[in-house]
Design a protein around this motif. Structure first.
Motif, PDB file in Angstrom:
ATOM      1  N   ARG A   1      -1.437   9.299   1.939  1.00 60.04           N
ATOM      2  CA  ARG A   1      -2.349   8.558   1.068  1.00 60.04           C
ATOM      3  C   ARG A   1      -2.008   8.963  -0.362  1.00 60.04           C
ATOM      4  O   ARG A   1      -2.409  10.014  -0.812  1.00 60.04           O
ATOM      5  CB  ARG A   1      -3.793   8.879   1.406  1.00 60.04           C
ATOM      6  CG  ARG A   1      -4.151   8.409   2.780  1.00 60.04           C
ATOM      7  CD  ARG A   1      -5.638   8.542   3.045  1.00 60.04           C
ATOM      8  NE  ARG A   1      -5.934   7.999   4.355  1.00 60.04           N
ATOM      9  CZ  ARG A   1      -6.038   6.705   4.612  1.00 60.04           C
ATOM     10  NH1 ARG A   1      -5.895   5.831   3.650  1.00 60.04           N
ATOM     11  NH2 ARG A   1      -6.288   6.271   5.831  1.00 60.04           N
ATOM     12  N   TYR A   2      -1.256   8.121  -1.021  1.00 60.26           N
ATOM     13  CA  TYR A   2      -0.785   8.417  -2.373  1.00 60.26           C
ATOM     14  C   TYR A   2      -1.879   8.050  -3.375  1.00 60.26           C
ATOM     15  O   TYR A   2      -2.016   6.910  -3.782  1.00 60.26           O
ATOM     16  CB  TYR A   2       0.510   7.645  -2.660  1.00 60.26           C
ATOM     17  CG  TYR A   2       1.151   8.001  -3.973  1.00 60.26           C
ATOM     18  CD1 TYR A   2       1.769   9.229  -4.153  1.00 60.26           C
ATOM     19  CD2 TYR A   2       1.143   7.112  -5.030  1.00 60.26           C
ATOM     20  CE1 TYR A   2       2.355   9.562  -5.356  1.00 60.26           C
ATOM     21  CE2 TYR A   2       1.729   7.423  -6.235  1.00 60.26           C
ATOM     22  CZ  TYR A   2       2.334   8.658  -6.403  1.00 60.26           C
ATOM     23  OH  TYR A   2       2.923   8.970  -7.604  1.00 60.26           O
ATOM     24  N   GLY A   3      -2.685   9.043  -3.706  1.00 60.51           N
ATOM     25  CA  GLY A   3      -3.786   8.826  -4.646  1.00 60.51           C
ATOM     26  C   GLY A   3      -4.820   7.861  -4.121  1.00 60.51           C
ATOM     27  O   GLY A   3      -5.470   7.161  -4.883  1.00 60.51           O
ATOM     28  N   HIS A   4      -4.975   7.831  -2.803  1.00 60.52           N
ATOM     29  CA  HIS A   4      -5.850   6.819  -2.219  1.00 60.52           C
ATOM     30  C   HIS A   4      -6.599   7.386  -1.015  1.00 60.52           C
ATOM     31  O   HIS A   4      -6.068   7.437   0.084  1.00 60.52           O
ATOM     32  CB  HIS A   4      -5.022   5.616  -1.788  1.00 60.52           C
ATOM     33  CG  HIS A   4      -5.828   4.508  -1.178  1.00 60.52           C
ATOM     34  ND1 HIS A   4      -6.865   3.909  -1.828  1.00 60.52           N
ATOM     35  CD2 HIS A   4      -5.743   3.915   0.019  1.00 60.52           C
ATOM     36  CE1 HIS A   4      -7.375   2.966  -1.039  1.00 60.52           C
ATOM     37  NE2 HIS A   4      -6.713   2.964   0.090  1.00 60.52           N
TER      38      HIS A   4
ATOM     39  N   VAL B   1      -1.460   3.070  -0.621  1.00 65.01           N
ATOM     40  CA  VAL B   1      -1.797   3.085  -2.044  1.00 65.01           C
ATOM     41  C   VAL B   1      -2.975   2.144  -2.271  1.00 65.01           C
ATOM     42  O   VAL B   1      -3.283   1.309  -1.424  1.00 65.01           O
ATOM     43  CB  VAL B   1      -0.598   2.664  -2.924  1.00 65.01           C
ATOM     44  CG1 VAL B   1       0.560   3.633  -2.766  1.00 65.01           C
ATOM     45  CG2 VAL B   1      -0.147   1.254  -2.609  1.00 65.01           C
ATOM     46  N   ARG B   2      -3.609   2.277  -3.390  1.00 64.96           N
ATOM     47  CA  ARG B   2      -4.781   1.458  -3.685  1.00 64.96           C
ATOM     48  C   ARG B   2      -4.402   0.087  -4.252  1.00 64.96           C
ATOM     49  O   ARG B   2      -4.989  -0.921  -3.902  1.00 64.96           O
ATOM     50  CB  ARG B   2      -5.674   2.190  -4.679  1.00 64.96           C
ATOM     51  CG  ARG B   2      -6.977   1.464  -4.950  1.00 64.96           C
ATOM     52  CD  ARG B   2      -7.872   2.260  -5.837  1.00 64.96           C
ATOM     53  NE  ARG B   2      -7.955   3.610  -5.279  1.00 64.96           N
ATOM     54  CZ  ARG B   2      -8.663   4.585  -5.792  1.00 64.96           C
ATOM     55  NH1 ARG B   2      -9.352   4.389  -6.863  1.00 64.96           N
ATOM     56  NH2 ARG B   2      -8.680   5.778  -5.240  1.00 64.96           N
TER      57      ARG B   2
ATOM     58  N   ALA C   1       3.265  14.150  -8.745  1.00 63.48           N
ATOM     59  CA  ALA C   1       2.857  13.543  -7.474  1.00 63.48           C
ATOM     60  C   ALA C   1       3.946  12.615  -6.944  1.00 63.48           C
ATOM     61  O   ALA C   1       4.183  12.552  -5.737  1.00 63.48           O
ATOM     62  CB  ALA C   1       1.544  12.784  -7.636  1.00 63.48           C
TER      63      ALA C   1
ATOM     64  N   ASN D   1       5.757  12.546 -13.415  1.00 63.25           N
ATOM     65  CA  ASN D   1       4.637  12.521 -12.487  1.00 63.25           C
ATOM     66  C   ASN D   1       4.962  13.430 -11.291  1.00 63.25           C
ATOM     67  O   ASN D   1       5.705  13.031 -10.406  1.00 63.25           O
ATOM     68  CB  ASN D   1       4.406  11.080 -12.032  1.00 63.25           C
ATOM     69  CG  ASN D   1       3.222  10.944 -11.122  1.00 63.25           C
ATOM     70  OD1 ASN D   1       2.764  11.902 -10.520  1.00 63.25           O
ATOM     71  ND2 ASN D   1       2.736   9.723 -10.992  1.00 63.25           N
TER      72      ASN D   1
END
Length: 141
Positions: free
Chosen positions: A128-131, A50-51, A26, A24
């Motif tokens: 913001r890691y994928g969020h 994170v979400r 990211a 990954n």
């Protein structure tokens, strides 16, 4: 589906040591951004939003096992007495945030539980890691 993916990432966490084995990109970039910040200023504080609650816990554990040169913790929704094992109590949340402010640990993996209403003035970097949630959240970070 998400649990299975997270378990696979966790299982293959050695990808953080060897860039050729990166599953990954990211995740590798996240590590690099945090390390760059901490190496430039050892008193830095970093919050990674994170979400998913499980992802906050997973990232904390993953980096803890990697023995990276920073101390981390995770924060997910405050519990109201339910049996949700991942949630923390309000008292635990306050204790974690105090330790973050004081520098006992310098990276916090969190859900939006601390995104609004809490002043964490000691924070130097927000990721913001994928969020990405909304414009307000973007401006605040």
């Amino acid at each position: 589906k998400v649990d299975k993916m997270l378990k696979q990432i966790y299982k293959n966490s050695n990808c953080l040591h060897n860039p050729r084995e990166v599953i990954n990109p990211a995740l590798a970039r996240l590590k690099r951004e945090i390390l760059d910040q901490i190496e430039n200023d050892t008193t830095s504080r970093v919050i990674v939003f994170v979400r998913e609650q499980k992802l906050a816990l997973l990232l904390h554990r993953l980096f803890e096992e990697e023995r990276v040169p920073f101390k981390s913790h995770y924060v997910v929704g405050a519990s109201t007495g339910t049996n949700d094992k991942e949630n923390i109590t309000k008292a635990e949340l306050d204790k974690i945030l105090q330790k973050f402010r004081s520098g006992e640990f310098n990276v916090l993996f969190a859900t939006t539980v601390i995104e609004e209403g809490l002043d964490i003035s000691t924070c130097n970097l927000v990721i913001r890691y994928g969020h990405v949630t909304n414009e307000t959240a973007m401006i605040q970070s």
